[in-house]
Design a protein around this motif. Structure first.
Motif, mmCIF file in Angstrom:
data_model
loop_
_atom_site.group_PDB
_atom_site.id
_atom_site.type_symbol
_atom_site.label_atom_id
_atom_site.label_comp_id
_atom_site.label_asym_id
_atom_site.label_seq_id
_atom_site.Cartn_x
_atom_site.Cartn_y
_atom_site.Cartn_z
ATOM 1 N N LEU A 275 0.830 -1.200 0.000
ATOM 2 C CA LEU A 275 0.000 0.000 0.000
ATOM 3 C C LEU A 275 0.866 1.252 0.000
ATOM 4 C CD1 LEU A 275 -2.763 -1.203 2.459
ATOM 5 C CD2 LEU A 275 -2.919 -0.986 -0.030
ATOM 6 N N ARG A 276 1.512 1.484 -1.131
ATOM 7 C CA ARG A 276 2.327 2.688 -1.328
ATOM 8 C C ARG A 276 1.676 3.519 -2.425
ATOM 9 N NH1 ARG A 276 8.807 3.377 -0.988
ATOM 10 N NH2 ARG A 276 8.858 5.617 -1.469
ATOM 11 N N TYR A 277 1.462 4.821 -2.158
ATOM 12 C CA TYR A 277 0.616 5.638 -3.029
ATOM 13 C C TYR A 277 1.362 6.722 -3.792
ATOM 14 C CZ TYR A 277 -2.266 3.762 0.789
ATOM 15 O OH TYR A 277 -2.822 2.951 1.741
ATOM 16 N N ASP A 278 2.684 6.776 -3.655
ATOM 17 C CA ASP A 278 3.432 7.851 -4.308
ATOM 18 C C ASP A 278 3.994 7.455 -5.668
ATOM 19 O OD1 ASP A 278 5.398 6.100 -3.548
ATOM 20 O OD2 ASP A 278 6.581 7.546 -2.393
ATOM 21 N N GLY A 279 3.529 6.344 -6.214
ATOM 22 C CA GLY A 279 3.983 5.901 -7.525
ATOM 23 C C GLY A 279 5.203 5.004 -7.492
ATOM 24 N N LYS A 280 5.782 4.814 -6.321
ATOM 25 C CA LYS A 280 6.935 3.923 -6.176
ATOM 26 C C LYS A 280 6.484 2.585 -5.599
ATOM 27 C CE LYS A 280 9.974 7.884 -5.304
ATOM 28 N NZ LYS A 280 10.935 8.516 -4.349
ATOM 29 N N GLU A 281 7.409 1.629 -5.555
ATOM 30 C CA GLU A 281 7.114 0.328 -4.985
ATOM 31 C C GLU A 281 8.117 -0.003 -3.896
ATOM 32 O OE1 GLU A 281 6.892 -2.751 -7.876
ATOM 33 O OE2 GLU A 281 5.148 -1.909 -8.916
ATOM 34 N N ILE B 257 -5.938 -14.073 -5.873
ATOM 35 C CA ILE B 257 -4.551 -13.830 -6.281
ATOM 36 C C ILE B 257 -4.263 -14.486 -7.627
ATOM 37 C CG2 ILE B 257 -2.131 -14.290 -5.707
ATOM 38 C CD1 ILE B 257 -2.961 -14.116 -2.733
ATOM 39 N N GLU B 258 -4.638 -15.761 -7.770
ATOM 40 C CA GLU B 258 -4.358 -16.505 -9.002
ATOM 41 C C GLU B 258 -4.988 -15.857 -10.230
ATOM 42 O OE1 GLU B 258 -5.701 -20.476 -7.924
ATOM 43 O OE2 GLU B 258 -3.656 -21.200 -8.257
ATOM 44 N N SER B 259 -6.163 -15.281 -10.054
ATOM 45 C CA SER B 259 -6.901 -14.694 -11.173
ATOM 46 C C SER B 259 -6.316 -13.362 -11.637
ATOM 47 C CB SER B 259 -8.367 -14.490 -10.775
ATOM 48 O OG SER B 259 -8.477 -13.465 -9.787
ATOM 49 N N GLY B 260 -5.449 -12.755 -10.831
ATOM 50 C CA GLY B 260 -4.902 -11.436 -11.146
ATOM 51 C C GLY B 260 -5.742 -10.295 -10.608
ATOM 52 N N ARG B 261 -6.916 -10.613 -10.075
ATOM 53 C CA ARG B 261 -7.806 -9.553 -9.585
ATOM 54 C C ARG B 261 -7.277 -8.910 -8.307
ATOM 55 N NH1 ARG B 261 -13.455 -12.491 -9.244
ATOM 56 N NH2 ARG B 261 -12.047 -14.065 -8.395
ATOM 57 N N TYR B 262 -6.493 -9.671 -7.535
ATOM 58 C CA TYR B 262 -5.928 -9.108 -6.307
ATOM 59 C C TYR B 262 -4.988 -7.952 -6.648
ATOM 60 C CZ TYR B 262 -3.120 -8.694 -2.044
ATOM 61 O OH TYR B 262 -2.456 -8.208 -0.942
ATOM 62 N N ASP B 263 -4.066 -8.170 -7.572
ATOM 63 C CA ASP B 263 -3.138 -7.104 -7.965
ATOM 64 C C ASP B 263 -3.887 -5.900 -8.531
ATOM 65 O OD1 ASP B 263 -0.908 -8.485 -7.162
ATOM 66 O OD2 ASP B 263 -0.467 -9.300 -9.146
ATOM 67 N N GLU B 264 -4.936 -6.157 -9.306
ATOM 68 C CA GLU B 264 -5.739 -5.067 -9.867
ATOM 69 C C GLU B 264 -6.437 -4.283 -8.753
ATOM 70 O OE1 GLU B 264 -8.405 -6.864 -12.625
ATOM 71 O OE2 GLU B 264 -6.817 -7.492 -14.012
ATOM 72 N N PHE B 265 -6.920 -4.999 -7.755
ATOM 73 C CA PHE B 265 -7.620 -4.342 -6.648
ATOM 74 C C PHE B 265 -6.665 -3.488 -5.829
ATOM 75 C CE2 PHE B 265 -9.693 -4.440 -2.362
ATOM 76 C CZ PHE B 265 -10.820 -3.707 -2.707
ATOM 77 N N VAL B 266 -5.451 -4.000 -5.594
ATOM 78 C CA VAL B 266 -4.458 -3.217 -4.849
ATOM 79 C C VAL B 266 -4.104 -1.940 -5.616
ATOM 80 C CG1 VAL B 266 -2.088 -3.179 -3.993
ATOM 81 C CG2 VAL B 266 -3.530 -5.175 -3.573
ATOM 82 N N LYS B 267 -3.981 -2.021 -6.930
ATOM 83 C CA LYS B 267 -3.723 -0.826 -7.739
ATOM 84 C C LYS B 267 -4.874 0.162 -7.622
ATOM 85 C CE LYS B 267 -0.778 -3.082 -11.196
ATOM 86 N NZ LYS B 267 -0.679 -3.539 -12.608
ATOM 87 N N TYR B 268 -6.097 -0.361 -7.619
ATOM 88 C CA TYR B 268 -7.275 0.498 -7.426
ATOM 89 C C TYR B 268 -7.196 1.217 -6.079
ATOM 90 C CZ TYR B 268 -12.007 1.461 -5.740
ATOM 91 O OH TYR B 268 -13.105 2.047 -5.170
ATOM 92 N N LEU B 269 -6.821 0.482 -5.025
ATOM 93 C CA LEU B 269 -6.715 1.087 -3.696
ATOM 94 C C LEU B 269 -5.665 2.193 -3.674
ATOM 95 C CD1 LEU B 269 -6.839 -2.025 -1.306
ATOM 96 C CD2 LEU B 269 -8.689 -0.430 -1.834
ATOM 97 N N CYS B 270 -4.522 1.932 -4.291
ATOM 98 C CA CYS B 270 -3.442 2.922 -4.287
ATOM 99 C C CYS B 270 -3.870 4.199 -5.016
ATOM 100 C CB CYS B 270 -2.188 2.337 -4.927
ATOM 101 S SG CYS B 270 -1.414 1.028 -3.930
ATOM 102 N N ASN B 271 -4.606 4.053 -6.106
ATOM 103 C CA ASN B 271 -5.109 5.223 -6.834
ATOM 104 C C ASN B 271 -6.177 5.958 -6.031
ATOM 105 O OD1 ASN B 271 -3.472 4.874 -9.108
ATOM 106 N ND2 ASN B 271 -4.913 3.460 -10.062
ATOM 107 N N LEU B 272 -6.997 5.198 -5.320
ATOM 108 C CA LEU B 272 -8.049 5.800 -4.497
ATOM 109 C C LEU B 272 -7.468 6.582 -3.325
ATOM 110 C CD1 LEU B 272 -11.126 6.017 -3.747
ATOM 111 C CD2 LEU B 272 -10.798 3.904 -2.423
#
Length: 371
Positions: A181-187, A250-265
């Motif tokens: 959960l990092r929101y500044d564009g870095k990892e 996680i396997e479906s890839g939706r977890y990574d997509e959801f985390v990206k959504y959270l970071c943008n939110l």
């Protein structure tokens, strides 16, 4: 609290928008795994967790999945770890830390020793001094988006802590629940795990939802058997349908997509918090928040004698806060209280305008009490 407008900075809960966004994915996912696994997730299972999820977590951290234990939330796993230590062990923690972890450690009779934090991480000289004077069983720290200070350990500092622990034969526990959960564009980079350690513990509370109640721990090979026996004697098995859902997510890839959504939110909310605190409380806000859920604030003008009336006045203005002394280990409380009222602020659940409004109300009340 004000009926017209209010904000509660107390609880680190995810945004309602995030949970609403998750509902269709969770509904579909739970049904899918129940149909797929059937009685395997409805019957009693292994007390160390759902094997497909353990396999995925092991692959992510590049360790044998046998070293992964999955349970009912991050706090449960940490609590079981504390239970596995000899009673009345010395545990080193940061000078401010997650209050519920500190409370849980003391329930098992352990003694907490706080060491100072810097913007780079733990004060390594003080850490070495403490371990040279005390027999210490473990170190517990939060290296990414620290709760409650918001700092990120530098890699050099983190490895320095691990080196001290390894040399002294102490268990090193990193709580990495905010790593993604990092929101500044870095990892944030991965923490390398060897046969020695460090122990890693995390949860899906903030990256999926609190209701899923799923956390895990990666432990050294030599500790798996001991911790597993403690778990087996404490509870039978964890929530297997939830763990199966998370594995599929996680396997479906939706977890990574959801985390990206959270970071943008959460990014504009974080930016609003940083801007408001640095503008209205210059110097009282030591680091710029880059992720996670929390930020600290020390109000030098609010003495111990003023604490109760100040908090009540802030609440009457519509802003929920509380003193965060439970987040301070016993040996650090006296010094911390000399600096003024210490509070912890959470931000992801609120829109930027509300965050700015809440900080401004906090400033107005502080100015009134400073006269």
């Amino acid at each position: 609290m004000s009926e017209k407008q209010s904000i509660n900075f107390l609880r680190g809960v995810p945004a309602e928008e995030a949970l609403s966004f998750l509902i269709p994915m969770a509904s579909e996912g739970y049904e899918k795994v129940i149909r797929r696994h059937g009685v395997d997730v409805l019957q009693y299972g292994h007390f160390t967790g759902f094997k497909p999820l353990r396999d995925l977590i092991g692959g992510f951290h590049r360790v044998n999945p046998e070293r992964v234990i999955v349970g009912n939330g991050g706090l449960e796993i940490i609590s079981l770890f504390f239970k596995s230590l000899p009673r009345e062990s010395n545990i080193i923690v940061e000078e401010a830390s997650y209050d519920r972890v500190l409370l849980d450690a003391t329930r098992y009779g352990h003694h907490l020793i706080g060491v100072q934090l810097t913007p780079e991480g733990v004060d390594l000289d003080q850490l070495k001094a403490v371990v040279n004077k005390n027999a210490v069983a473990a170190f517990y720290g939060i290296p990414f988006h620290h709760n409650p200070t918001g700092i990120n350990y530098t890699e050099e500092n983190r490895k320095g802590v691990e080196r001290v622990c390894r040399e002294q034969g102490m268990l090193c526990v990193w709580d990495i629940c905010y790593q993604a959960l990092r929101y500044d564009g870095k990892e944030n980079g991965l923490i390398a795990v060897s046969e020695w350690g460090p122990i890693l513990t995390s949860s899906f509370t903030k990256t999926i939802s609190p209701g899923t109640k799923c956390g895990y721990m990666v432990v050294p090979n030599h500790y798996v058997g001991h911790l597993s026996r403690v778990i087996a004697n404490t509870r039978i098995n964890p929530n297997l349908p939830t763990q199966a859902f998370i594995a599929d997510f996680i396997e479906s890839g939706r977890y990574d997509e959801f985390v990206k959504y959270l970071c943008n939110l959460y990014r504009p909310r974080m930016e609003a918090l940083n801007t408001a605190l640095n503008s209205l409380f210059p110097g009282a806000f030591p680091v710029s928040i880059s992720g996670g859920f929390f930020a600290p604030l020390t109000l030098e003008s609010i003495s111990i004698q003023k604490e109760a009336s100040f908090i009540e006045s802030v609440q009457q203005a519509g802003v929920g806060i509380a003193a965060a002394w439970d987040a301070i280990p016993p040996n650090c409380v006296e010094e911390a209280r000399k600096k003024g009222l210490f509070i912890r602020l959470t931000f992801p659940a609120y829109a930027p305008d509300k965050i700015r409004w809440g900080i401004s109300k906090l400033k107005e009340t502080t100015a009134r009490f400073s006269r």
